[in-house]
Scaffold this active site. Sequence first.
Site, PDB file in Angstrom:
ATOM      1  N   GLU A 199      -0.019   3.334   9.438  1.00  0.00           N
ATOM      2  CA  GLU A 199       0.702   4.607   9.388  1.00  0.00           C
ATOM      3  C   GLU A 199      -0.251   5.739   9.050  1.00  0.00           C
ATOM      4  O   GLU A 199      -0.133   6.843   9.571  1.00  0.00           O
ATOM      5  CB  GLU A 199       1.820   4.524   8.348  1.00  0.00           C
ATOM      6  CG  GLU A 199       2.611   5.797   8.224  1.00  0.00           C
ATOM      7  CD  GLU A 199       3.817   5.653   7.312  1.00  0.00           C
ATOM      8  OE1 GLU A 199       4.807   6.314   7.562  1.00  0.00           O
ATOM      9  OE2 GLU A 199       3.745   4.863   6.338  1.00  0.00           O
TER      10      GLU A 199
ATOM     11  N   GLY B 187      13.094  -0.752   6.106  1.00  0.00           N
ATOM     12  CA  GLY B 187      13.839  -0.875   4.848  1.00  0.00           C
ATOM     13  C   GLY B 187      12.899  -1.204   3.704  1.00  0.00           C
ATOM     14  O   GLY B 187      12.833  -2.343   3.242  1.00  0.00           O
TER      15      GLY B 187
ATOM     16  N   SER C 286      11.803   1.589   0.907  1.00  0.00           N
ATOM     17  CA  SER C 286      12.177   2.343  -0.300  1.00  0.00           C
ATOM     18  C   SER C 286      13.609   2.033  -0.729  1.00  0.00           C
ATOM     19  O   SER C 286      14.464   1.707   0.096  1.00  0.00           O
ATOM     20  CB  SER C 286      12.077   3.846  -0.042  1.00  0.00           C
ATOM     21  OG  SER C 286      10.764   4.209   0.274  1.00  0.00           O
TER      22      SER C 286
END
Lengths: 387, 298
Positions: A249, A129, A131
């Site tokens: 990432e 959670g 953006s």
Amino acid sequence: MDLTYTEEEEEFRARLRAWLAATLPGLPPRPDPRDWPGRRAYDTAWQRRLYDAGYAGLHWPADAGGHGATPTQHLIFLEETELAGAPYVGANFVGLLHAGPTIAAEGTRAQCSRWLPPILRGDEIWCQGFSEPDAGSDLASLRTRAVRDGDAYVVTGSKIWTSHAEVADWCELLVRTRPVSADVPGHRGITWLALPMNAPGVSVRPLRTLAGTTEFAEMFLDEVRVPAAHRVGEENDGWRVTMVTLSFERGTAFVGEVVACRRTLRALAEAARGNGRWDDQEVRRTLGRLNAEFTALWRLTQWNVSEAQRAGGVPGNSGSVFKLRYSHARQELYDAAARVLGPGGLDLSHDWTADRLSSLSYTIAAGTSQIQRNIVAERVLGLPKGR
Amino acid sequence: MDFRLTDDQRALQEGVRKLLEGRFGRERLRAAVDGPGVGPEASLDRALWRELGDAGFFALRLPERDGGVGLGLPEAVLAFEEAGRALLPGPLVATHLAAATVPGAATGERVVTRVDGELVEWLDAADHVLGNAAGAVPVRSVDPLTPLHRVPGAAGGDVPEPDAVPAALLTAAEQLGSAGRTTEAAVRYAGEREQFGRPIGSFQAVKHLCARMLVRTETARAAVYGAAVTGEAVEIAGAKLLADDAAVRNARDCLQVHGGMGFTWEADVHLHLKRAWVRAERWPTEREAAELLAAALR
């Protein structure tokens, strides 16, 4: 410049290959992409198998329950599992690549023992959670508010682009705990919370993408109480805590995909030879250029992994260079697929057509190409900040 | 696996850079460009050529028992990358490749060139020519520091001679060096040049040009270094294709970042662009490389 693997690395590869060969035939059929509970069950069952075989959290530090594998071993793992056609990380992605490593790096001992083992075993799924409808590229301007009330935070706001929200147990949530002012820039008032998805006041609405599927969701939070003990890191320090996950990432997330793209490219050449498009020199040369492109992207991956190995496993900004080039190359690959397919490129029942649609997200998700170019220009090239 | 440069390779890279800065720095480059003998009349600096020979530039891959340095393709690639950065003129690739076969090439006493497709570089300056340059006619070369001859009807050989593959790799290494150098030049200028009261490098439009240049350079670097390690012909063709693209497009973007100054003779950027164009014409050209890479998709 050494691209050969050590004896130890080759042994690791051979063991993994043998295990994959023995394990994959016993897997159940893949679920329909629209069957979210089925997808969760499939992905978590695969994670459990990895756990039982000693491959879960390979690159996590040993004291977090991982195996402390080197970046090269992790690269071999991702390469071999893709080559063997093993399941993707799927619903386990956020737990294994964002939330877990963040908790391992920044969480308390109690937080690590509560949250990390279930991620590794495939017992619990996490979603992200970050953006918001009004905070995309400018993530630091996020407005979901958290107000301290006794031993809990009361959270109100909305999030968007949340993958796997429908089936997640936990959400790594960024909230604003200090309003932005002249003295407080946006990123100084953000806090990282672990939100239980079954808490009262959480609602999830699937978001249909241009591919027609519901890979993302919107999440609405209406006075949701989150225990203060679920905060990882200090209050208002969540931005720094989050940056740890984002570099993960960009580090190794695309290794398997590059392997898969190279296989797709060979399949495209075969299809073109079969249907006569190979005689079109423009199509043929485009495929040739893509061969150079994806070979280079594989070498760039090996380069970045070698750099990360020296830096103790933490990927640097070289991930931005890779992501910029790869996201564009992936779109070119599936544009080329459409040219090979001809009229068949309009047929959604063909995987390549569906992949062409999903490839459109690559230059947007996880930092748009424009934001990545800012990162490269400012952090790598040292150009002055500005607009 | 450790793809990074070893300490020895870093030392070699630094050594060649220092050597070239000392022997062929900006002043020497500009003297060569602005001197009387440019274009078809460009003369090769034989003293510099012998110094390169003494430093082992041409004998780099010769076995030590033959008086060479005994290093491999990766080291040669690092040396040629530096030559590309410095815009070092001369038939470097041909002379390097002739080190084992043409007496005097390894030491820099003799200058060797080779016929590549329809073109021959530095024909008048060469003591020895690999390939058949009969009937070669001079060309008004676009690059002031690379005299060119054209050999009518020489192109079209389907099977490249054995040296063609390493030649392609070393050319790609030169292109990589040029791409890196123009990226640095653009970034430096963008940080210094002020308009609207601030450095032009603070504007996203300029910033993104520079970022694209770095992405091209680093992708080409991975391709060229990877091809140097494997020595595989198709991978080398891919490296040449990407390095050509990086060198040519980076020079174009560097020119754009320099604005009006980029269009002048005085700025070095046109020298990088013109040399990149010359090297892109060497085998395999974009078209030839793409065909080779396509045929290898099995």
